[in-house]
Design a protein around this motif. Sequence first.
Motif, short mmCIF file in Angstrom:
data_model
loop_
_atom_site.label_atom_id
_atom_site.label_comp_id
_atom_site.label_asym_id
_atom_site.label_seq_id
_atom_site.Cartn_x
_atom_site.Cartn_y
_atom_site.Cartn_z
N ASP A 33 0.85 -1.19 0.00
CA ASP A 33 0.00 0.00 0.00
C ASP A 33 0.88 1.23 0.00
O ASP A 33 1.98 1.23 0.55
CB ASP A 33 -0.88 0.05 1.26
CG ASP A 33 -2.12 -0.79 1.14
OD1 ASP A 33 -2.98 -0.45 0.33
OD2 ASP A 33 -2.22 -1.79 1.87
N SER A 34 0.39 2.30 -0.58
CA SER A 34 1.12 3.57 -0.50
C SER A 34 0.16 4.71 -0.70
O SER A 34 -0.81 4.58 -1.44
CB SER A 34 2.24 3.64 -1.54
OG SER A 34 1.72 3.79 -2.84
N ASP A 35 0.42 5.80 -0.04
CA ASP A 35 -0.32 7.03 -0.30
C ASP A 35 0.42 7.75 -1.41
O ASP A 35 1.44 8.39 -1.18
CB ASP A 35 -0.40 7.90 0.96
CG ASP A 35 -1.30 7.28 2.01
OD1 ASP A 35 -2.33 6.70 1.62
OD2 ASP A 35 -0.97 7.35 3.20
N ALA A 36 -0.08 7.59 -2.62
CA ALA A 36 0.59 8.17 -3.78
C ALA A 36 0.56 9.69 -3.70
O ALA A 36 -0.28 10.27 -3.02
CB ALA A 36 -0.10 7.70 -5.06
N ALA A 37 1.49 10.30 -4.41
CA ALA A 37 1.47 11.76 -4.48
C ALA A 37 0.12 12.20 -5.01
O ALA A 37 -0.40 11.64 -5.95
CB ALA A 37 2.60 12.23 -5.40
N THR A 38 -0.45 13.19 -4.38
CA THR A 38 -1.82 13.59 -4.72
C THR A 38 -1.89 14.91 -5.47
O THR A 38 -2.95 15.49 -5.59
CB THR A 38 -2.67 13.71 -3.44
OG1 THR A 38 -2.07 14.70 -2.59
CG2 THR A 38 -2.75 12.39 -2.72
N ARG A 39 -0.77 15.36 -5.99
CA ARG A 39 -0.75 16.63 -6.70
C ARG A 39 -1.74 16.59 -7.86
O ARG A 39 -1.73 15.67 -8.67
CB ARG A 39 0.66 16.91 -7.22
CG ARG A 39 0.79 18.22 -7.95
CD ARG A 39 2.22 18.55 -8.26
NE ARG A 39 2.96 17.41 -8.77
CZ ARG A 39 4.18 17.52 -9.29
NH1 ARG A 39 4.77 18.68 -9.33
NH2 ARG A 39 4.80 16.46 -9.73
N THR A 40 -2.60 17.57 -7.96
CA THR A 40 -3.58 17.62 -9.04
C THR A 40 -3.10 18.47 -10.20
O THR A 40 -3.79 18.59 -11.20
CB THR A 40 -4.92 18.20 -8.54
OG1 THR A 40 -4.68 19.54 -8.08
CG2 THR A 40 -5.48 17.37 -7.43
N ARG A 41 -1.92 19.03 -10.10
CA ARG A 41 -1.36 19.88 -11.14
C ARG A 41 -2.29 21.05 -11.45
O ARG A 41 -2.55 21.37 -12.60
CB ARG A 41 -1.08 19.05 -12.41
CG ARG A 41 0.06 18.05 -12.27
CD ARG A 41 1.38 18.69 -11.87
NE ARG A 41 1.89 19.52 -12.95
CZ ARG A 41 2.80 19.10 -13.84
NH1 ARG A 41 3.28 17.90 -13.75
NH2 ARG A 41 3.24 19.92 -14.78
N SER A 42 -2.79 21.68 -10.41
CA SER A 42 -3.64 22.85 -10.61
C SER A 42 -2.78 24.04 -11.01
O SER A 42 -1.83 24.40 -10.32
CB SER A 42 -4.41 23.17 -9.33
OG SER A 42 -5.33 22.15 -9.05
N ASP A 43 -3.10 24.63 -12.15
CA ASP A 43 -2.35 25.79 -12.63
C ASP A 43 -2.91 27.09 -12.05
O ASP A 43 -2.23 28.09 -11.99
CB ASP A 43 -2.40 25.83 -14.16
CG ASP A 43 -1.78 24.57 -14.77
OD1 ASP A 43 -0.58 24.38 -14.57
OD2 ASP A 43 -2.51 23.81 -15.41
N SER A 44 -4.17 27.09 -11.70
CA SER A 44 -4.80 28.22 -11.04
C SER A 44 -6.03 27.68 -10.35
O SER A 44 -6.37 26.51 -10.49
CB SER A 44 -5.18 29.30 -12.07
OG SER A 44 -6.07 28.77 -13.03
N ALA A 45 -6.70 28.50 -9.59
CA ALA A 45 -7.86 28.04 -8.85
C ALA A 45 -8.89 27.43 -9.78
O ALA A 45 -9.32 28.05 -10.75
CB ALA A 45 -8.48 29.21 -8.08
N GLY A 46 -9.26 26.17 -9.51
CA GLY A 46 -10.29 25.51 -10.30
C GLY A 46 -9.82 24.92 -11.60
O GLY A 46 -10.63 24.43 -12.39
N THR A 47 -8.52 24.92 -11.87
CA THR A 47 -8.00 24.34 -13.10
C THR A 47 -7.19 23.08 -12.79
O THR A 47 -6.34 23.09 -11.90
CB THR A 47 -7.10 25.35 -13.85
OG1 THR A 47 -7.87 26.51 -14.15
CG2 THR A 47 -6.57 24.75 -15.14
N LEU A 48 -7.47 22.02 -13.52
CA LEU A 48 -6.78 20.76 -13.31
C LEU A 48 -6.21 20.28 -14.64
O LEU A 48 -6.86 20.43 -15.68
CB LEU A 48 -7.74 19.72 -12.73
CG LEU A 48 -7.17 18.38 -12.28
CD1 LEU A 48 -7.93 17.88 -11.06
CD2 LEU A 48 -7.28 17.33 -13.39
N THR A 49 -5.02 19.71 -14.61
CA THR A 49 -4.39 19.21 -15.82
C THR A 49 -4.57 17.71 -15.93
O THR A 49 -4.08 16.95 -15.10
CB THR A 49 -2.89 19.56 -15.86
OG1 THR A 49 -2.74 20.97 -15.79
CG2 THR A 49 -2.26 19.05 -17.16
N ILE A 50 -5.29 17.28 -16.96
CA ILE A 50 -5.46 15.86 -17.26
C ILE A 50 -4.22 15.38 -18.00
O ILE A 50 -3.68 16.07 -18.86
CB ILE A 50 -6.71 15.65 -18.15
CG1 ILE A 50 -7.96 16.14 -17.43
CG2 ILE A 50 -6.86 14.18 -18.54
CD1 ILE A 50 -9.17 16.24 -18.34
#
Length: 341
Positions: A33-50
């Motif tokens: 088990d591991s708690d993977a890095a949870t970075r969402t790569r948000s470039d600004s508020a409310g923006t997520l990089t797929i």
Amino acid sequence: MRTLSPNSRLLRVVTASVAVASLATSLSACGGDSDAATRTRSDSAGTLTIGALSNGAAKETRVKVSEVKSISAELPKSVAEKGTLVVGVGALPAGSAPLNYVGQDQKTLTGTEPDLGRLVAAVLGLKPVVKNSTWENLFVGVDSGKVDVAFSNVTDTEERKKKYEFASYRKDNLAFEVLKKSTWNFDGDYRNLAGRTVAVGAGTNQEKILLEWKAKLAKEGKKLTVKYYQDNNATALALSSGKIDASFGPNPAVAYHVTQNAKTPHPTRNAGQFSGAGATLQGLIAATAKKGSGLAKPVADAINHLIENGQYAKWLAAWNLSNEAVGTSQVNPPGLPLDNS
């Protein structure tokens, strides 16, 4: 991945065929088990990089995602109060591109599944915490409450409904891969395979389906030749050299291969899909929560919000999986029957 369910066998083949050595090394060091890095790569508020850190498996795509209060209000009190959504992914030990694997930074879990988990968490106004584990421990985590919801290419089955509740989000499809220059396409009718030579993984759901088609063709006096190869590289070599006409495997694996082969001397393409549940039922991949948790409904509503507002289509397109799109996320839709689950 230790059960005999179609989904388990599909995942095993994806893992065996597309995992790269560097990913296996980085993931296997994490244990059970591991708690993977949870970075969402948000470039600004409310923006997520797929597709962030995908190492070429996806086209990075920025999308705006905000909390929808009417949907987050549906959350069970226990989840809403803690402010996080623990997303379970069963990517250990080797990962399965493009579904779930460690990205190019060697620490962040990327892929279609954690990306959708992060998108759903954003709609629910929660911080995503991606928990990586083995396939078996994924369900242990859901059972114990350590994982809120699994996004890990889990097939909706009637057997699993005894313990879990589902929110569907992708078609569970198999696909044929051929050379890009080939003019052959699978039209959904097994008779279309007469005279062809097709490679398939041994002991898989796709092998079961292919051998059933071979038997039907034999009764009609027609021939389908089935070939087996040791690994994905050997299958690719057989395809490029003309020893086989096509390979038959999980649609996400084919999508990944097509992406990776695009600039090689022997580019390939997807020549047609078939439901992993067989001819009479469209198999579905679904977010999986503990039965009675009350999470399936808000998760389905979050996915439907993403569908209606275009982020869902961008998510699939980024990972070259638009052919697995569903029109609506359903709560506990018909799953693989008990005699095939």
